[in-house]
Every structure is written in C-alpha cells, then in structure tokens.
Design an enzyme around this catalytic site. Structure first.
Site, PDB file in Angstrom:
ATOM      1  N   SER A  22       0.829  -1.199   0.000  1.00 28.96           N
ATOM      2  CA  SER A  22       0.000   0.000   0.000  1.00 28.96           C
ATOM      3  C   SER A  22       0.868   1.256   0.000  1.00 28.96           C
ATOM      4  CB  SER A  22      -0.968  -0.048   1.184  1.00 28.96           C
ATOM      5  OG  SER A  22      -1.970   0.941   1.058  1.00 28.96           O
ATOM      6  N   ASP A  53      -9.948  -4.048  -5.274  1.00 33.22           N
ATOM      7  CA  ASP A  53      -9.206  -2.953  -4.666  1.00 33.22           C
ATOM      8  C   ASP A  53      -9.383  -1.711  -5.540  1.00 33.22           C
ATOM      9  OD1 ASP A  53      -7.383  -1.211  -3.512  1.00 33.22           O
ATOM     10  OD2 ASP A  53      -5.628  -2.488  -3.840  1.00 33.22           O
ATOM     11  N   HIS A 100      -7.984  -4.902  -0.919  1.00 36.96           N
ATOM     12  CA  HIS A 100      -6.830  -4.129  -0.481  1.00 36.96           C
ATOM     13  C   HIS A 100      -6.459  -4.541   0.944  1.00 36.96           C
ATOM     14  CE1 HIS A 100      -4.112  -0.674  -0.739  1.00 36.96           C
ATOM     15  NE2 HIS A 100      -4.341  -0.530   0.555  1.00 36.96           N
TER      16      HIS A 100
END
Length: 310
Positions: free
Chosen positions: A153, A251, A281
C-alpha cells in the site's frame, strides 16, 4: 470470482464509514491492540531490533533471519498504513513471512509517520535505511549481489519512490522491487482508473476514503503532482529495478498498480503483475492466513530467487 467468503464475512462485521474525522492516535491504538503476542508469531532463526544511522537521523529497524546461512540477499521492507498508521509490530507477521519464503534477510523500517513528520521525512528514512543496509553489508551477511525493496500500500508507494530516488542518485545496488497493492497515484480523480469506480464501496478500502486517509500526508508537504509522492507520474521509468507488482481484484487501487507494471515493461524493465482473485486491499497484511493469499509471499520468494544475481 466473487470476494473471498472469509473476507466478506469479516467485512460484514465492520461498521460502515460515518464520515467522522479520522483520529490517528485512536486508530494506532486500535492496531496495536490487534498485534498477537510474541509466542504466537512465526518462529525464525533470529529477530533483532537495531538502529540504522542515516543522513535523516536514527531509524529503528527490525532484522529478520529465517535460517542460518553463509550469506543472504537483503530485503528492505516498508510497511503500509496510509503514511500515518503501521509500525514494526503491526507488520511483524508480514516481515516474518517474507523472511521465511524468500530466504533473504529482511530489514523492516520504522520510518517516521504523518502528520507528526512532514514530507519527505518518512521517505528519507526509508531511502536512508536502504543505503545503510548496503553500507552495513558485511555485518548483515549480505551476499553483495541481491538488494530488494518491498512495500504494501503506502509502503509500496515508498518502495517505488525509493527505487526512483536511488536511480537518480546513481545508487545502482537495488536489484528488485516488490509492490503489494501499491498506492502510486495520490491524485484521487475517480475517473483516472476504472477500479476506483468498480471497487468504490463494500470491499474494505473505499474510494471515498482515499482522500481523508491520505490527507495527513498530503497536508504536510506531499504534493501529489511530485513523482516522489505519486511514482506513476514519473516520466521516464527506464533503469529502475526489476519489479513484481501484486494487486487485488477488489481494490480501488488495482488499476494504478497494474498500469505502473505495464509502464515499467514498456520502459524495458523486467516487470510482472499478479492479480489475486477474490482479494481486497490489504490482504497481505490482514488475510495471509488464507492459503491462496499466503501465496503472495511464496510468489515473492520465487521472483527474488529466480532473478538472484541478475
């Protein structure tokens, strides 16, 4: 494929976003409360807390060694958390799994967080630790060949930015980059990528939450037009390290990661993109206990070791 039923079950228990302002201290405390005790974590040959002395200051690191060996590739791991969450403990299980499945010595970085630390403090910490790792190669048992960076991320954002910064500085020791569902474009125009609309709601990370979650970073000196803040905006990707980019089907950030992989390949970089069906995600951090998602660590090991020494 639909969202994995185990993920769907857990998401169904979470309260819907109510638009309240985010409280970093409370959210950090909530994450800390979920860290399992040491005896429940994956056992490795060695786990050592240390301090990396870098041009940006002293940075806490945690060094993971899965098994004794004569020499190791080094993997510098940068945790996620929208630039204001996460630490060495919240992502300890990720670093342990990476060490086990790659055989590399993993160095997890406790970089400074927003909003307390303004841009580029966190990025400078990460870059400084990569340079420190190379300088400390003898002490770390580095094989002198393989130096990888990885992040999930926002940590993937930092990993991509570190790779670019190193290239521009003429530091050519980074051999691999592994980006797990990276956040690479902090201009959150919802029409920029189809996945921002397709996966806007109901999958954990929601498109409407991207701006508030990243506001602590963007309101403290990070300009989304800067390619060190939004690495996908870099014009020339030639010369960057070989890349593995792992994305999640459900995501909002899926398409920017995949587009970045495509652009790397177009620039002549050995880059592969692997989309995990049924995943959302954060699955590497939160759902790697599901065997098909743990595979991301094994795939990382395959990538690093297939390209070892190249």
């Amino acid at each position: 494929m639909t969202l994995h039923p185990e993920i769907a079950k857990i998401l169904s228990t979470l309260p819907a976003p109510d638009g309240s302002p985010l409280n970093p201290e409370a959210m950090r405390a909530g994450e800390a409360a979920q860290v399992p005790p040491l005896e429940e974590r994956l056992a490795l040959y060695s786990v050592e807390d240390a301090t990396a002395v870098t041009p940006s200051g002293e940075v806490p690191v945690r060094i993971y060694t899965a098994a004794e060996a004569d020499a190791y590739g080094l993997l510098v791991y940068l945790h996620g958390g929208a630039f204001f969450l996460g630490n060495l403990d919240t992502h300890d299980h990720v670093a342990r799994a990476l060490a086990k499945e790659t055989g590399y010595k993993v160095i997890s970085v406790g970089y400074r967080l927003a909003p307390e630390a303004a841009f580029p403090a966190g990025l400078d910490d990460c870059y400084g630790v990569v340079r420190w790792a190379a300088e400390q190669g003898t002490r770390l048992g580095w094989d002198g060949k393989n130096l990888a960076i990885a992040g999930d991320s926002s940590g993937g954002n930092f990993a991509a930015a570190v790779a670019a910064k190193a290239h521009d500085d003429g530091f050519d020791r980074i051999t691999h980059q592994v980006l797990f569902y990276p956040s690479l474009d902090l201009d959150f125009d919802v029409d920029r990528y189809a996945s921002l609309r397709e996966n806007a709601e109901g999958y954990g990370l929601e498109t409407a939450g991207l701006k508030p979650f990243n506001s602590f970073y963007l309101e403290n000196g990070a300009d989304p037009a800067d390619s060190l803040v939004s690495p996908i905006k870099r014009d020339d990707l030639a010369g960057l390290p070989a890349a593995l980019i792992i994305t999640a089907e459900y995501d909002p950030l899926r398409d920017e990661g995949e587009r970045y992989g495509q652009r790397l390949a177009e620039a002549g970089i050995a880059a592969s993109v692997s989309r995990y069906a049924g995943a959302n995600h954060g699955f590497v951090q939160h759902f790697s206990w599901i065997p098909e998602f743990y595979r991301a660590f094994e795939e990382t090991g395959d990538f690093l070791n297939a390209r070892a020494g190249q």
